[in-house]
Scaffold this motif. Structure first.
Motif, short mmCIF file in Angstrom:
data_model
loop_
_atom_site.label_atom_id
_atom_site.label_comp_id
_atom_site.label_asym_id
_atom_site.label_seq_id
_atom_site.Cartn_x
_atom_site.Cartn_y
_atom_site.Cartn_z
N THR A 1 -30.79 -87.12 -10.61
CA THR A 1 -29.74 -87.31 -11.60
C THR A 1 -30.33 -87.32 -13.01
O THR A 1 -31.50 -87.66 -13.20
CB THR A 1 -28.95 -88.63 -11.38
OG1 THR A 1 -29.83 -89.74 -11.61
CG2 THR A 1 -28.38 -88.70 -9.99
N ALA A 2 -29.50 -86.94 -13.96
CA ALA A 2 -29.90 -86.97 -15.37
C ALA A 2 -28.65 -87.25 -16.19
O ALA A 2 -27.79 -86.39 -16.36
CB ALA A 2 -30.51 -85.63 -15.78
N VAL B 1 -29.37 -86.83 -20.88
CA VAL B 1 -30.77 -86.45 -21.06
C VAL B 1 -30.91 -85.03 -21.61
O VAL B 1 -31.62 -84.80 -22.59
CB VAL B 1 -31.55 -86.55 -19.73
CG1 VAL B 1 -32.95 -85.99 -19.85
CG2 VAL B 1 -31.58 -87.96 -19.20
N LEU B 2 -30.25 -84.08 -20.98
CA LEU B 2 -30.52 -82.66 -21.23
C LEU B 2 -30.29 -82.24 -22.69
O LEU B 2 -31.05 -81.43 -23.22
CB LEU B 2 -29.69 -81.79 -20.29
CG LEU B 2 -29.99 -82.00 -18.81
CD1 LEU B 2 -29.00 -81.25 -17.95
CD2 LEU B 2 -31.40 -81.60 -18.49
N ILE C 1 -36.64 -79.57 -11.92
CA ILE C 1 -35.58 -80.16 -11.10
C ILE C 1 -35.45 -79.35 -9.81
O ILE C 1 -35.45 -79.90 -8.71
CB ILE C 1 -34.25 -80.19 -11.87
CG1 ILE C 1 -34.35 -81.19 -13.03
CG2 ILE C 1 -33.09 -80.53 -10.93
CD1 ILE C 1 -33.25 -81.06 -14.06
N CYS D 1 -25.59 -84.38 -13.21
CA CYS D 1 -25.93 -84.70 -14.59
C CYS D 1 -24.68 -84.75 -15.46
O CYS D 1 -23.61 -84.29 -15.07
CB CYS D 1 -26.90 -83.67 -15.16
SG CYS D 1 -26.19 -82.04 -15.45
#
Length: 85
Positions: free
Chosen positions: A20-21, A24-25, A40, A52
């Motif tokens: 999971t993120a 963040v991206l 990933i 995400c």
């Protein structure tokens, strides 16, 4: 954003069921997005799940890769990380 692999205590590559993120991206420079998505993908089991959220609104100086949803989907598709239907 640099290549890495998750390993267990015996240095055996261990692939993740879920990665999971959250928020963040959009903080990663665009030039490094492909490397992040590749990491990933490389650390996710076949059939694994990547979940995400990506902010697409301006929040200077924090959100540095502001792209629409379609752009992100194309980036994920390059590494066969596609949304489930």
């Amino acid at each position: 954003t640099k290549p890495f692999f998750v390993v267990d205590e015996n240095k055996v590559t261990g692939l993740c069921d879920v990665i999971t993120a959250w928020d963040v991206l959009e903080h990663i420079p665009e030039i490094d997005i492909s490397g992040l998505i590749m990491n990933i993908r490389n650390n996710l089991k076949v059939g694994g799940l990547f979940v995400c959220s990506i902010a697409t609104f301006l929040d200077e100086p924090h959100h540095i890769t502001l792209r629409p949803k379609e752009w992100w989907l194309k980036e994920f598709a390059k590494f066969k990380l596609l949304p489930s239907s």
